[in-house]
Each structure stands twice: as C-alpha cells, then as structure tokens.
Design a protein around this motif. Structure first.
Motif, PDB file in Angstrom:
ATOM      1  N   TRP A   1       0.914  -1.067   0.110  1.00 42.03           N
ATOM      2  CA  TRP A   1       0.010   0.006   0.121  1.00 42.03           C
ATOM      3  C   TRP A   1       0.774   1.196   0.025  1.00 42.03           C
ATOM      4  N   ILE A   2       1.856   1.433   0.873  1.00 42.71           N
ATOM      5  CA  ILE A   2       2.728   2.662   1.004  1.00 42.71           C
ATOM      6  C   ILE A   2       4.185   2.363   0.713  1.00 42.71           C
ATOM      7  N   GLY A   3       4.515   1.112   0.323  1.00 38.04           N
ATOM      8  CA  GLY A   3       5.926   0.778  -0.034  1.00 38.04           C
ATOM      9  C   GLY A   3       6.759   0.750   1.229  1.00 38.04           C
ATOM     10  N   CYS A   4       7.971   1.335   1.183  1.00 35.51           N
ATOM     11  CA  CYS A   4       8.945   1.250   2.048  1.00 35.51           C
ATOM     12  C   CYS A   4       8.531   2.396   3.401  1.00 35.51           C
ATOM     13  N   TYR A   5       8.803   1.904   4.561  1.00 34.15           N
ATOM     14  CA  TYR A   5       8.819   2.973   5.650  1.00 34.15           C
ATOM     15  C   TYR A   5       9.298   2.576   6.904  1.00 34.15           C
ATOM     16  N   TYR A   6       9.517   3.536   7.986  1.00 38.44           N
ATOM     17  CA  TYR A   6      10.094   3.167   9.074  1.00 38.44           C
ATOM     18  C   TYR A   6       8.991   2.920  10.286  1.00 38.44           C
ATOM     19  N   ARG A   7       9.297   1.912  10.992  1.00 34.03           N
ATOM     20  CA  ARG A   7       8.446   1.701  11.926  1.00 34.03           C
ATOM     21  C   ARG A   7       9.070   1.696  13.544  1.00 34.03           C
ATOM     22  N   GLU A   8       8.622   2.842  13.991  1.00 34.65           N
ATOM     23  CA  GLU A   8       9.420   3.409  15.078  1.00 34.65           C
ATOM     24  C   GLU A   8       9.006   2.613  16.372  1.00 34.65           C
ATOM     25  N   TYR A   9      10.079   2.048  17.208  1.00 33.54           N
ATOM     26  CA  TYR A   9      10.066   1.468  18.392  1.00 33.54           C
ATOM     27  C   TYR A   9      10.608   2.205  19.583  1.00 33.54           C
ATOM     28  N   PRO A  10       9.874   3.202  20.146  1.00 35.42           N
ATOM     29  CA  PRO A  10      10.698   4.087  21.315  1.00 35.42           C
ATOM     30  C   PRO A  10      11.148   3.061  22.242  1.00 35.42           C
ATOM     31  N   MET A  11      12.587   3.633  22.750  1.00 37.09           N
ATOM     32  CA  MET A  11      13.269   2.894  23.518  1.00 37.09           C
ATOM     33  C   MET A  11      13.147   3.821  24.906  1.00 37.09           C
ATOM     34  N   GLY A  12      13.157   5.111  24.850  1.00 37.40           N
ATOM     35  CA  GLY A  12      13.275   5.866  25.877  1.00 37.40           C
ATOM     36  C   GLY A  12      12.882   7.141  25.888  1.00 37.40           C
ATOM     37  N   TRP A  13      12.416   7.874  26.526  1.00 38.38           N
ATOM     38  CA  TRP A  13      11.769   9.281  26.595  1.00 38.38           C
ATOM     39  C   TRP A  13      11.752   9.972  27.760  1.00 38.38           C
ATOM     40  N   GLY A  14      12.110  11.260  27.774  1.00 32.47           N
ATOM     41  CA  GLY A  14      12.006  12.234  28.784  1.00 32.47           C
ATOM     42  C   GLY A  14      11.974  13.681  28.372  1.00 32.47           C
ATOM     43  N   TRP A  15      11.013  14.493  29.083  1.00 32.90           N
ATOM     44  CA  TRP A  15      10.862  16.013  28.661  1.00 32.90           C
ATOM     45  C   TRP A  15      10.674  16.591  30.008  1.00 32.90           C
ATOM     46  N   ILE A  16      11.295  17.700  30.189  1.00 31.09           N
ATOM     47  CA  ILE A  16      11.025  18.413  31.233  1.00 31.09           C
ATOM     48  C   ILE A  16      11.019  19.903  30.804  1.00 31.09           C
ATOM     49  N   PRO A  17       9.637  20.197  30.460  1.00 28.91           N
ATOM     50  CA  PRO A  17       9.022  21.556  30.040  1.00 28.91           C
ATOM     51  C   PRO A  17       9.038  22.678  31.064  1.00 28.91           C
TER      52      PRO A  17
END
Length: 431
Positions: free
Chosen positions: A279-295
C-alpha cells in the motif's frame, strides 16, 4: 641757646620708629591672616578632593558589586540548565529501563544490528528502574531547580536592585563621612552635587534579548548541555523492496533556553525498523526505547514532531495506518523520533520557573560614558570668610590586564573592571 634747641629735638626718631613698627606689625598680621586663609582653603580643597575620590570609589564598588551579582545570576541559570538536563535524563533512563524489561525492542535485536556496545548500554538501563520519579515536579531535582530560580530571581535580584537604586545616596554619605573626618566637630556641610552623570546611568531589564544570547553562549561552554544527537545504521540490508534502507538507532536530545528565558530539556531514543507493504511501500516502524521531557510549564509546546494522546501500543492496529490517519509524519523521514516525542509529551514533567531575573546594565548606548559628578563645598572659614571649593571625580571602566585576544573590552555591568579617579570640574556658569 644752641644746646637747648638740640635737647628739645630729642625723641622724635622714637615716634617715627613706633609708627614704622606698628605698620610692620599690621602688615605681618595681615600677611599671617592671609596665609592662614590660604592654608585653610588648601586644606578644604584637599579634603574635598579626597571626598570626591571616595564618592567615585563607592560608585565603582557598586558597579563591580552589580557585576558580581549578575555573574552569580548567570551561574544559577547555568546550574538550572544542568538540573533540567539531569531531569530529562533521569526520566529517559527510567522509561528506557521499562522498555528493556519488556523486551520491546529486544536487546538482542539492537546488538545484532548495531553492535554489542549498544545492546550492553540498553541492558544497563535496567539499573535505572524507577529513576523517572526523580524527575517529578516535586522531586529532589525539581526542588533544587526551584531554589536556584528563587536565589536568582528573588534574592540576587533584590540585592542588585538595592545597589542600583542606592548607590547615589551611598556615594553622598561617603563624601560627608570623609569631610567629617577632616573637620571633627563640624556636623553640617553645605555640600552640593552638580553635573551628576550617575543619574540615569543604569537601567533595569527583564527578559532583555541581549541576555539570552549571552546565556546560550555561556551554556555552550559545557559539554553536558550540548545537543545529544546520534544516529547509527545497521550494517546490512533487511528488505529486498528497500535495498538502500537500513534499520536506524536514533538518539536525540537537547537543552534549550526559550525566547521567554525558560529552560527545558528533552531526551529520546528509538529503534526505527525498515518495513514495507504493497500500500505505501517502504517506511520506518518506530519502537521508542526511552523518552523524557522537562518543559517549563504544563501548557508548553514541543519544538519537535509529536501528537497528543498517542496509543500506548499498536497491538490492535497497524503503525503505518495510525500514522497516516492521525499525523502528518513522514514515514521515511530520518530526522526525529516522533512517537517517542509524543510519549514524552504525554508523560511530561513540568518544572516551575519564572524566567530570566531582573538585571541592570548601562542605560545609554554610548559605551564610552563615565559616571562622573562635580561636588561643591561651601564653609565659613577664619574671621567669617566664606570659602568655596570645587572638585570632580568619575567612575570609569578599564581592564587591569589586556584581553588574551587583544580586543578592547566595552564597558558593561557584567565585568568588575570599574575604577575611580579625579577629573577636572565641570565649568559652572554664574550670572
């Protein structure tokens, strides 16, 4: 008869001598009085010069004190930048520990495609389990951040304001004390200030755009605050449909001072697996490994790609279908970690801060200006004679040693190089 005339003229020379002696005594008294007046006038001139120099020295100390206060405020801002970075790292480490324990993505996949050192680092995150709680808005890091903010914006700003508003009164008081020390017993001096260049010499600023670039440049001196961007690619192809594509490991992180003078920090890492379909051909499947945001606030917006309320997993839907329907992300983009950003946004930990502190700088754009003044002292001297003395002094900016790059240092209230000296009094017109 002749001897009698001579006898009658005896004593006339004595009268003339007495007249001459009286005239000489009068001249001597007048000369003595004049000498005493000249000496008293010279003493008064010297005392006023000492008072004027002391006044200029008080001004120099006030400006140098402001410089040290501003440096301390900048140091607190840099400490806040480090703390907010530690906060996002702590949150990032805690979430990475959670993903490693879930095996999503598996550590062996990371090691197979990107090398054993990346797999070891991923598994080492297991030791940071629960560390994300250190980054909460009520945690120890946020408390330290708030204390630095209080010291910078309240304590030091208040001290700077008192120095900036009170340096004229402190200067005048110092001059009166010098005069009192030179004239013990006298309590009142007709002392007036003219041509006072210290009036309007300083101006208070808050959120000044010139201060933000300075802080950004200062933060750039610390490697810990530099951008944390790194991309590693798999060594071998994984899809016949996408021969030029490789799995990617993207580490992203930055510490930012916003235009409002607020610090924030963000850290993410994702495994981007190459996928393809008809349907869309090649793409990247994202697997988050870590995240952090201090706004800086609950309502703060993120500068990276993200969406609000992202799915917690994709077991019930295709990743690419959700991205196509709910976002405008480029599935072949190789710049950011949009899903990790979205999860970081959902789990954001805002820290309270008030922005940049109030600081003072030169009010005039003319950087060659000095804080000069002329002072006039009137006293009643010997025999009721009125004595008037005039002196002038200035506070000027000059480095004691030349800069290493040989360039000239412009005057500012961020460098403690203010000094004092006497100068020629300003001409005062009389009518």
């Amino acid at each position: 008869m002749r001897p009698k005339r001579l006898h009658s003229q005896q004593g006339q020379v004595l009268i003339l001598g007495l007249l001459l002696a009286s005239a000489a005594a009068l001249v001597f008294v007048r000369y003595f009085d004049t000498g005493m007046v000249v000496a008293e006038k010279a003493r008064q001139d010297h005392a006023l010069d000492a008072a004027a120099y002391s006044g200029a020295l008080v001004q120099a100390r006030a400006l140098n004190m402001l410089s040290y206060i501003h440096r301390a405020q900048a140091a607190h801002q840099v400490a806040m930048a480090h703390l907010v970075t530690l906060g996002s790292w702590a949150h990032f480490a805690g979430t990475e520990a959670l993903r490693a324990s879930m095996g999503n993505p598996p550590a062996y996949v990371i090691g197979m495609h990107f090398g054993p050192e990346h797999a070891a680092a991923y598994l080492a995150a297991l030791k940071a389990s629960g560390l994300e709680h250190r980054a909460s808005e009520h945690g120890i890091l946020a408390s330290a951040y708030a204390e630095h903010d209080r010291l910078s914006r309240s304590v030091l700003a208040s001290a700077g304001r008192q120095v900036a508003h009170g340096w004229g009164a402190a200067r005048n008081q110092a001059m009166r004390e010098v005069l009192a020390a030179n004239y013990p017993g006298e309590t009142r001096f007709d002392l007036s200030i003219t041509h006072d260049g210290s009036v309007g010499f300083l101006a208070a600023h808050q959120g000044n755009p010139g201060f933000i670039p300075f802080l950004r440049q200062l933060a750039g001196l610390y490697q810990f605050l530099e951008p944390r961007n790194y991309t590693d690619r798999s060594l071998f192809p994984v899809s016949a449909r996408c021969p030029s594509r490789r799995h990617e490991l993207r580490r992203r992180g930055s510490t930012i001072l916003s235009g409002d003078g607020l610090w924030q920090s963000m850290d993410t890492q994702s495994y981007h697996a190459v996928r393809s379909n008809k349907w869309i051909g090649c793409y990247y499947r994202e697997y988050p490994m870590g995240w952090g945001w201090i706004p800086p606030a609950e309502s703060a917006l993120m500068n990276e790609d993200y969406v609000e309320n992202p799915p917690e997993d994709f077991s019930n839907q295709d990743f690419w279908r959700w991205v196509s329907g709910a976002t405008n992300w480029d599935l072949l983009g190789d710049r950011s970690n949009p899903l990790a950003n979205s999860w970081a946004y959902s789990a954001r930990r805002p820290w309270r801060g008030g922005g940049l502190p109030v600081f003072h700088d030169l009010a005039s754009s003319d950087r060659q200006r000095t804080a000069h003044f002329t002072v006039v002292l009137k006293r009643t001297g010997r025999n009721g004679l009125s004595l008037t003395s005039r002196a002038a002094a200035e506070t000027y900016f000059r480095r004691r040693h030349l800069r290493a790059d040989g360039r000239r240092e412009l005057p500012s209230v961020f460098h403690p190089y203010w000094q004092a000296r006497l100068r020629e009094p300003e001409h005062i017109q009389t009518r």
